[in-house]
Scaffold this motif. Sequence first.
Motif, short mmCIF file in Angstrom:
data_model
loop_
_atom_site.label_atom_id
_atom_site.label_comp_id
_atom_site.label_asym_id
_atom_site.label_seq_id
_atom_site.Cartn_x
_atom_site.Cartn_y
_atom_site.Cartn_z
N LEU A 115 -5.47 -8.36 -13.04
CA LEU A 115 -4.57 -7.34 -12.47
C LEU A 115 -5.35 -6.59 -11.42
CD1 LEU A 115 -1.87 -5.91 -12.52
CD2 LEU A 115 -2.80 -4.37 -14.26
N ASN A 116 -4.99 -6.79 -10.16
CA ASN A 116 -5.73 -6.20 -9.05
C ASN A 116 -5.13 -4.85 -8.69
OD1 ASN A 116 -7.29 -8.55 -8.77
ND2 ASN A 116 -5.60 -9.53 -7.68
N ILE A 184 1.10 3.02 -3.57
CA ILE A 184 1.98 2.71 -4.70
C ILE A 184 2.69 1.38 -4.46
CG2 ILE A 184 4.06 3.46 -5.92
CD1 ILE A 184 3.13 6.34 -5.45
N SER A 185 3.19 1.17 -3.24
CA SER A 185 3.88 -0.09 -2.96
C SER A 185 2.94 -1.28 -3.07
CB SER A 185 4.48 -0.03 -1.55
OG SER A 185 3.47 0.15 -0.59
N GLU A 186 1.71 -1.10 -2.61
CA GLU A 186 0.74 -2.19 -2.74
C GLU A 186 0.40 -2.45 -4.19
OE1 GLU A 186 -3.59 -3.48 -0.83
OE2 GLU A 186 -2.67 -1.53 -0.38
N THR A 187 0.36 -1.40 -4.97
CA THR A 187 0.09 -1.56 -6.40
C THR A 187 1.21 -2.34 -7.08
OG1 THR A 187 -1.09 0.54 -6.39
CG2 THR A 187 -0.44 -0.33 -8.53
N GLU A 188 2.46 -2.01 -6.77
CA GLU A 188 3.59 -2.70 -7.36
C GLU A 188 3.61 -4.17 -6.97
OE1 GLU A 188 5.58 -1.58 -9.58
OE2 GLU A 188 4.79 0.47 -9.55
N ILE A 189 3.22 -4.45 -5.73
CA ILE A 189 3.21 -5.84 -5.29
C ILE A 189 2.14 -6.64 -6.02
CG2 ILE A 189 2.77 -7.34 -3.30
CD1 ILE A 189 4.00 -5.17 -1.56
N LYS A 190 0.99 -6.04 -6.21
CA LYS A 190 -0.13 -6.77 -6.80
C LYS A 190 -0.14 -6.73 -8.31
CE LYS A 190 -3.17 -6.25 -2.83
NZ LYS A 190 -4.50 -5.84 -2.35
N ARG A 191 0.71 -5.91 -8.89
CA ARG A 191 0.66 -5.78 -10.35
C ARG A 191 1.08 -7.07 -11.04
NH1 ARG A 191 2.81 -0.36 -12.46
NH2 ARG A 191 0.69 0.15 -11.81
N ASN A 192 2.04 -7.76 -10.48
CA ASN A 192 2.55 -8.99 -11.09
C ASN A 192 1.85 -10.23 -10.59
OD1 ASN A 192 4.49 -7.48 -12.52
ND2 ASN A 192 5.88 -7.52 -10.74
#
Length: 1256
Positions: A115-116, A184-192
């Motif tokens: 999880l990055n 936050i948007s980058e986190t949501e993209i990389k979370r999955n």
Amino acid sequence: MHSKSPSTKRHHNNKVGNDIFQYFKRTKTNEKTATTESTLTSQDNLTSNAQLNMLGIVENVEESTTARVVAANRSSSEANEHIHTDESEKENYIIPASTSHMQSATSTTATATTLNCPYDNNYLNEIGVKLRIMETLLHPCQRLIKLSTSIDICPEVFVEETKIFVDKLLEAGSDLKTLCTDIISETEIKRNRITIMDSKEDELVNRDPGYYDVGYIFSGNQLRYLVSVGPLQVKLEEYPKNRKLHATGKTWKFASKWYDEYPYLEYSVKRDSAFCFTCRLFPDGPGSEKHTDAWVSNGVATWNKMKSQGINKKGKLEQHFSSASHKSSADRYLNFKNKKLHVDLMLDSNRMKEDQEQEMILQLNKQVIVTLLDSARYLARQGLAFRRNPESEGNFVQLVYLQRRNNQVFNDWFLKMKLEKYQVSYLSHQSQNEYIQLLGEAVESLVIEEINKSPFISIMADSTPDTSHREMYSIVIRFTKNYQIEERLLSVQELPSKVGQDICLLLLKTLQRKGISTEKLVAQCYDNAPNMGGIHKGVQACVTNHLNREILHIPCGAHNSNLAVEYACVCSIEYINLFMLLQELYNYFTLSIKRCHVLREAFDKSPYALHIKSLSDTRWTANYESIHAVIESYDEIIYCFHLIEEGEQFDKESKLQGKNLRSKFISYEIIVLLKFMENITRTTNSLTVHLQSKQLDILSSMELITNTLKLIKMMRNDDQSLKNILLLGEKHIEPYDVDIDKEFNRLHRFRQPSCRIDPKPAKVVQLTRESFYLKLFRVILDHLYTMYSDFLNVLNEKLKWFINVTPGRIENLRLNECKHMCGIIPKLTSPSLLFTEFQLLSDQIKECDDMNGISKLLQQFGHLYPKVSSVYNYILTLPITTATNERSFSKMKMIKNYLRATLTNDKLEYLLLCSVEHDLLDKLDVSKLTEQWRTERNGKRLWPHEQWSERDLVNYPPYKLREVLNAVRWYCVPETWFKFCYDKTDVTGSYMFFYGLLIYGFNKEHTVLWYDFTEYLILAAAVITVVKKLGPTVGDVFRDWHQEEVDRYTSVVNNSKAIAGKMLHAYEESLEQAKSIDRLINIKMKKLNIRQSGIGTLMKYRPFISSDSKYVFTIGDRCIYVWIVKTGECLRLINNNSNSSDQQSIISMAINPTNQLQLCVGEQNGNINIWNYAARILIHTIKVEMELVELYSISNNVYSLHRIESICRNQKCLPIVLFDKLSCLPTYISFDQKGELCVFVNNGGTIIYLFIKYNK
């Protein structure tokens, strides 16, 4: 890759954090990703999923913070593998496992899901910096709150300041909101995102204790991670069986219920063993000397006797968890878990705080320099002055003060500057010059960059004298940028010459210095001056000769148009009188304040009147404006003449001059000529204005000139239009009761020619009034038509092969013309291909209206037709006027006015570039210029108020030690105190003050003397006595030792100087020997002339040279010889009187130091004669009454004056040592008559007086 220790990492991070230049050096590390598909084993899959669950749902805030810290410093672990992600990541949550485990697990293939997280300490610091910047806005908010309750506040000012504050707050808040939204948007993209990796390349930080070998030491980041998640207590439905124990009937597997009783117990799925969590993480420390490796690294796998080993005997679990080694490790675990007591985390927090504060200061300092540069850009763009005397009243400083009043943060920076040790505000004239140079060089680099990208260039040059009477040449380059015409000012240079060859060299050197290739130069444009456009020695011919190829010369169209109008207007005496009258009218009203006031009041009352304007010899557009203004204001001008004639405040001369002008202006002929010239100058002015456009190409200008010729020809042949002008003149002059025919007969009375001119004078036709004026009109129209036709023919001859490329004539293009185009245009070959491209593109060219339409067409399809594009680029590059040069001169008159006449050429060039090319100046990125300003000059310039402030050496010069100590008395009282008292109280004042102060101090009412006071007095007296007695001796010893060292060093230096002097002398002798033979012959002749004069007796005494080195004085038997140095001839003799019987021998001579023309001659009888040796006149004689040996004789070395010889020859006195070890070398020495005072001058020119007791 082995990790650094925590202390080493902290030191490195603090060092990096304290480096204030990291703001400009911070780079983002990119990690290459590599994904590999592999199979999963059940155990590793279980471990990975457990880690993912743990990392994804951290509920505790402190645990999430610790996890981020661990992820941000992933590189500190001692693993050799690296985690691969499928795109560049700054930091990861996952930390590599140990190397030993990877070696032991090479036979097993596993996958790990990562999880990055996109945010790390860098993002946190950036957010913190922006929050601190917003914090600085709270001070203006508090000030506004106080102002809202003030009584004398202006509501309008308060509302404006509040609006400014809100705008800044919204801007800072929007930046912070945008940053947070992106994270936050980058986190949501990389979370999955799940990355499948090969376990051979990398491995996750595994919580399973069985993955680590004996002696493995966890890093600080790994400890924080493992402590935050706690022990690994795996609960399985069925634990593996121990077959040996199962066969014996003993406890044969692990039981999960043990977790409840022992919370630090861990289970390893890999090894099927039990471990102690605290002992595994913190095995070393006080109290853990007797720990065993079973619970730390090996694990306990024998499940029998875990709970009990018999009656009253503890089991393995109870024995370990109650041991002293486990308790000490548990204490270390609890201390580490408490973040408030953890020194590493406290240091990291302080470091982050310092980094944020430092980053905030850097951004504020950068913003200050950006504001200063922006202020300089505004002044340079508008052509305004920067400084004045005093400098605090200059435009730049006042503009900064204006911004300070509207920007509280900017003002706080300057207020803080005043509290610094060294006040550096970057507002001085040196800083302003740096800003100007920085902006000018940036604009110049953009201009050169655009020029170098263009395929062809043309050069235009013109000159004008500036305010300081320097001939300044402006150099403009014309080129194309995406098929759009551009004309840019390249340079402004001074050249005190008007010779074509010199101007040519200036142009070519400027192109070379700016880095512009002359291979792209295809055309040149200058005015019609012979030194510029001459075909033999003009600039255009010199450029062609230097480049060894034909450079097309286009005469300036605007200059030709002005010359055509100028020559046409002097073709008749009537037009000359008209323009003289217009200039006389302008001078009459403008040279008097009263008359100008009358005219201005009359113009203000009229809605159509225009102010009269002066004529111009160079700008004929001004002539049209002058004629048009007189026509529109004709009635008002006549009315002003009437007011001046009747006004009592005007003198007789003004009234008489106004009456004469009024009589001249109330004329039918003047009205007719004004009406006609208005039409003519309107046409020529329109042509000139169009020719001065930057976007006009040469083919379009030729069409304009052709249309103008058609219009002039139509006006010339249209008799009715010309007659209408006469009718308009009659109508206009009707209110003034002018008899038109009578005036015509008076001005143009018919005069019959003589018979010598015309044999039949009676048959000469007399022109009527109408015929005369029509003829007068056609004369000027014919001149204009002829001049414009000649100029058009020149252009047609130079561009005859390019005429048919216009939209209206593209059908007439032939292959022969394409062949000539390839011969003219550089790097253009294959005429057939060029002709083919024209044929393919001809239909689209026909649809274009003009050359601008073709430019838009080529912007879309030019890359498909490269040869046609080259042709049109060549045509668009050809210049038509030097109007851009003239515009630059107008700017130069504004910038370098009489108040700024001392501007240097470089600074003037920078200011002109910024003002003329203001569109490029507006595009400059001031932030990049700020960084360039910081790194220019020597090394890296510090920002204001950084760790090491720049010292102001002008206001705060470095302290220098005194070479000579201040004089004191009584060991401690300054001499200046006594001198101060001498002026007030004479000599006794200072002593009375000290004695009175001493008595007052020993008064028993103020001071009590104890019994040990006398002991202190005795000790002080003893110390003073020892210092007095032994001090000089000890000082002499040390001084002698020091003098020996100085002498040794001086001797070495003198020897080196002597050797160097000998080498230099030998070199000079060799050089003199190598000089011309004529000079050697002259030197020999001088020596020969001296020998021929009987110079044998000269060798007894030393020759003497005059102060101006023109004469040499030698002593003969009874006279002085004066020799001329230049010729070697004897000028005259002094004391040569053969008739004198008492003539004495001369023994010495000297030049009077106060009068260099007087020679002092000492005779043997004791007389000293003062001669004017130039005129050979004896001024007076001094009698010494003793026989002289010499006036004085001195032998000295570098620092000594040893002796002076006896004055009397009869007395045999030993030499007397006058002075020894002088501090300087005496150059001029003299004594008084008594011999008690000696004066000499040292090398530095200081006069030193020395008193001596002289005994004969």
